[in-house]
Design an enzyme around this catalytic site. Structure first.
Site, mmCIF file in Angstrom:
data_model
loop_
_atom_site.group_PDB
_atom_site.id
_atom_site.type_symbol
_atom_site.label_atom_id
_atom_site.label_comp_id
_atom_site.label_asym_id
_atom_site.label_seq_id
_atom_site.Cartn_x
_atom_site.Cartn_y
_atom_site.Cartn_z
ATOM 1 N N GLY A 86 -30.440 -25.861 -101.112
ATOM 2 C CA GLY A 86 -29.349 -26.010 -100.152
ATOM 3 C C GLY A 86 -29.767 -25.576 -98.761
ATOM 4 C CG ASP B 27 -27.002 -20.670 -96.401
ATOM 5 O OD1 ASP B 27 -26.963 -21.471 -95.447
ATOM 6 O OD2 ASP B 27 -26.043 -19.921 -96.695
ATOM 7 C CG LEU C 71 -28.886 -18.309 -101.670
ATOM 8 C CD1 LEU C 71 -29.817 -18.930 -100.630
ATOM 9 C CD2 LEU C 71 -27.982 -17.268 -101.021
ATOM 10 C CB ALA C 72 -26.712 -21.463 -107.567
ATOM 11 C CB SER D 198 -17.458 -17.546 -99.147
ATOM 12 O OG SER D 198 -16.694 -18.377 -98.299
ATOM 13 C CD GLU E 202 -12.981 -21.384 -97.070
ATOM 14 O OE1 GLU E 202 -11.921 -21.552 -97.677
ATOM 15 O OE2 GLU E 202 -13.199 -21.836 -95.938
ATOM 16 C CE1 TYR F 145 -17.922 -22.202 -102.391
ATOM 17 C CE2 TYR F 145 -16.430 -21.203 -100.796
ATOM 18 C CZ TYR F 145 -17.715 -21.451 -101.251
ATOM 19 O OH TYR F 145 -18.782 -20.929 -100.557
ATOM 20 C CB THR G 283 -20.680 -28.368 -87.938
ATOM 21 O OG1 THR G 283 -21.149 -28.225 -89.293
ATOM 22 C CG2 THR G 283 -19.898 -27.147 -87.516
ATOM 23 N NE ARG G 284 -26.350 -33.782 -89.677
ATOM 24 C CZ ARG G 284 -27.060 -34.345 -90.638
ATOM 25 N NH1 ARG G 284 -27.116 -33.772 -91.834
ATOM 26 N NH2 ARG G 284 -27.728 -35.449 -90.437
ATOM 27 N N GLY H 85 -9.828 -34.529 -90.619
ATOM 28 C CA GLY H 85 -8.589 -34.022 -91.207
ATOM 29 C C GLY H 85 -7.881 -33.076 -90.249
ATOM 30 N NE ARG I 74 -12.604 -22.736 -91.995
ATOM 31 C CZ ARG I 74 -11.282 -22.780 -92.160
ATOM 32 N NH1 ARG I 74 -10.479 -22.281 -91.223
ATOM 33 N NH2 ARG I 74 -10.754 -23.303 -93.241
HETATM 34 P P1 GDP Z 1 -15.393 -24.743 -94.793
HETATM 35 O O1 GDP Z 1 -14.701 -23.913 -93.757
HETATM 36 O O2 GDP Z 1 -16.430 -24.009 -95.545
HETATM 37 O O3 GDP Z 1 -14.440 -25.461 -95.679
HETATM 38 O O4 GDP Z 1 -16.254 -25.836 -93.953
HETATM 39 P P2 GDP Z 1 -15.905 -27.327 -93.512
HETATM 40 O O5 GDP Z 1 -16.897 -27.664 -92.452
HETATM 41 O O6 GDP Z 1 -15.870 -28.253 -94.684
HETATM 42 O O7 GDP Z 1 -14.418 -27.258 -92.898
HETATM 43 C C1 GDP Z 1 -14.143 -26.498 -91.756
HETATM 44 C C2 GDP Z 1 -12.749 -26.807 -91.284
HETATM 45 O O8 GDP Z 1 -12.709 -28.127 -90.751
HETATM 46 C C3 GDP Z 1 -11.699 -26.777 -92.388
HETATM 47 O O9 GDP Z 1 -10.535 -26.142 -91.875
HETATM 48 C C4 GDP Z 1 -11.399 -28.245 -92.641
HETATM 49 O O10 GDP Z 1 -10.075 -28.511 -93.125
HETATM 50 C C5 GDP Z 1 -11.545 -28.780 -91.228
HETATM 51 N N1 GDP Z 1 -11.744 -30.237 -91.160
HETATM 52 C C6 GDP Z 1 -11.030 -31.107 -90.421
HETATM 53 N N2 GDP Z 1 -11.459 -32.355 -90.628
HETATM 54 C C7 GDP Z 1 -12.471 -32.286 -91.502
HETATM 55 C C8 GDP Z 1 -13.321 -33.270 -92.098
HETATM 56 O O11 GDP Z 1 -13.211 -34.466 -91.869
HETATM 57 N N3 GDP Z 1 -14.280 -32.800 -92.959
HETATM 58 C C9 GDP Z 1 -14.417 -31.466 -93.245
HETATM 59 N N4 GDP Z 1 -15.392 -31.060 -94.073
HETATM 60 N N5 GDP Z 1 -13.619 -30.537 -92.696
HETATM 61 C C10 GDP Z 1 -12.653 -30.935 -91.844
#
Ligand code: GDP
Length: 329
Positions: free
Chosen positions: A12, A14, A83-84, A127, A129, A150, A191-192, A212, A218
């Site tokens: 992964g 990390d 890290l798994a 995490s 989370e 999770y 991010t990506r 979304g 964050r």
């Molecule tokens: P996480 O914080 O570990 O769940 O990392 P993510 O990158 O998957 O999500 C970060 C935040 O971005 C969360 O609050 C998601 O609901 C929000 N988010 C909004 N739109 C998107 C999307 O299209 N994809 C993902 N992955 N997250 C999104």
């Protein structure tokens, strides 16, 4: 005396940075992962290194106690990094059974260490989370309030690690890591998804980017900084749990605006909100306070949010055959 590290989930994001960090620090590293294709990519990544022979990468399943026991007794590690995980929170609502990698996997490693390598130090990838809906900023004292399968699995593992430390005397530490990203992040993470989406738009392969929840906040840092924190907390005499975070939080919308601005595009013209991408529940504001890590470990992040997003965007532009110098504002 030579040091040997065992890494679960080495393929992964990390795991790959940690592998490189530990090779730089003259470790022998045994890494395992269930994903053979990702392991093959990682092997190609490190193959040019003169010290690549100090790494042994193999396919193994952390949920199988016999596998884990054999790995532990064969490698006699001085440090174990767990890290798994199926680490994409969005998927854990749909496929909560995948979180068994976290619960059973952590139990397997702790039991194997207790029986076969009680002197080994153990790092657990906890995490942010786990804080879920708790008020920000979150510290080591903040009560946990997980809101996804999770996060519940991570919290179970977190308590298990503390219990093995307190009851069995294992030298075990958990890093409560806030979001940490890099060009190696999978494209499903936001991010990506954004930096890749911009590169696709700039190169004419896409016309919009569907996201979304744009309002969740964050705390984003660079994975390379965060694996250094893992190693620092494991190499402290008294093992303890640490929050690892940048201390700054931004909304997803702010992240998108910053990244689109880098190529001179107005994010509101390209980003579409898609209700199907909004999670059943989303922690509203994860923002960590890493003062304890700074005081005890001397750890501070070196890469800023701006530098992180720029590095990720440049990597995605290059992967689309574009020269960042030509495209960026
Ligand atoms: P996480 O914080 O570990 O769940 O990392 P993510 O990158 O998957 O999500 C970060 C935040 O971005 C969360 O609050 C998601 O609901 C929000 N988010 C909004 N739109 C998107 C999307 O299209 N994809 C993902 N992955 N997250 C999104």
């Amino acid at each position: 005396m030579g040091r040997t590290a065992l890494i679960s989930g080495v393929a992964g994001q990390d795991g790959s940075y940690l592998l490189e960090f530990l090779l730089d620090h003259h470790y022998e590293v045994v890494g395992f992962d269930i994903d053979g294709n990702a392991l093959a990519r990682l092997t190609r990544r490190i193959t040019e290194r003169p010290d690549a022979r100090r790494a042994r990468l193999l396919v193994a399943d952390v949920t199988q106690p016999d596998n884990v026991r054999r790995l532990l007794s064969d490698t006699a590690p001085t440090e174990v990094y767990n890290l798994a995980a199926q680490s994409f929170v969005g998927r854990s609502y749909a496929d909560p059974y995948d979180d068994v990698v976290i619960t059973t996997g952590t139990l397997n490693l702790l039991e194997a260490i207790r029986r076969h390598a009680p002197e080994a130090r153990f790092y657990q990838a906890s995490s942010a989370e786990m804080f879920g809906d708790a008020a920000a900023p979150q510290t080591e004292q903040t009560p946990f309030a997980p809101v996804s399968p999770y996060a519940c699995a991570k919290l179970y593992a977190h308590h298990l690690v503390r219990m093995y430390r307190d009851v069995h005397g294992l030298k075990a530490a958990s890093g409560i890591l806030f979001n940490h990203e890099s060009p190696r992040r999978r494209r499903e993470f936001v991010t990506r998804k954004i930096t890749h989406g911009i590169a696709a738009i700039v190169s004419g392969q896409a016309t919009e980017l569907r996201l979304g929840n744009l309002d969740s906040r964050r705390d984003w840092g660079h994975a390379r900084d965060y694996v250094r924190a893992m190693w620092l907390m494991l190499n402290r005499d008294e093992p303890a749990d640490y929050v690892i975070a940048s201390g700054e939080s931004r909304t997803v919308g702010e992240l998108a605006r910053f990244a689109f601005d880098l190529v001179g595009l107005d994010w509101t013209r390209y980003v579409r909100q898609d209700a199907s991408l909004v999670r059943p529940h989303d922690p509203a504001n994860l923002c960590g306070d890493a003062q304890r890590a700074e005081a005890d470990l001397g750890w501070r992040p070196e890469v800023s949010f701006e530098a992180l997003v720029t590095e990720m965007l440049d990597a995605d532009l290059e992967a689309h055959g574009l020269d960042p110098k030509d495209v960026r504002r």
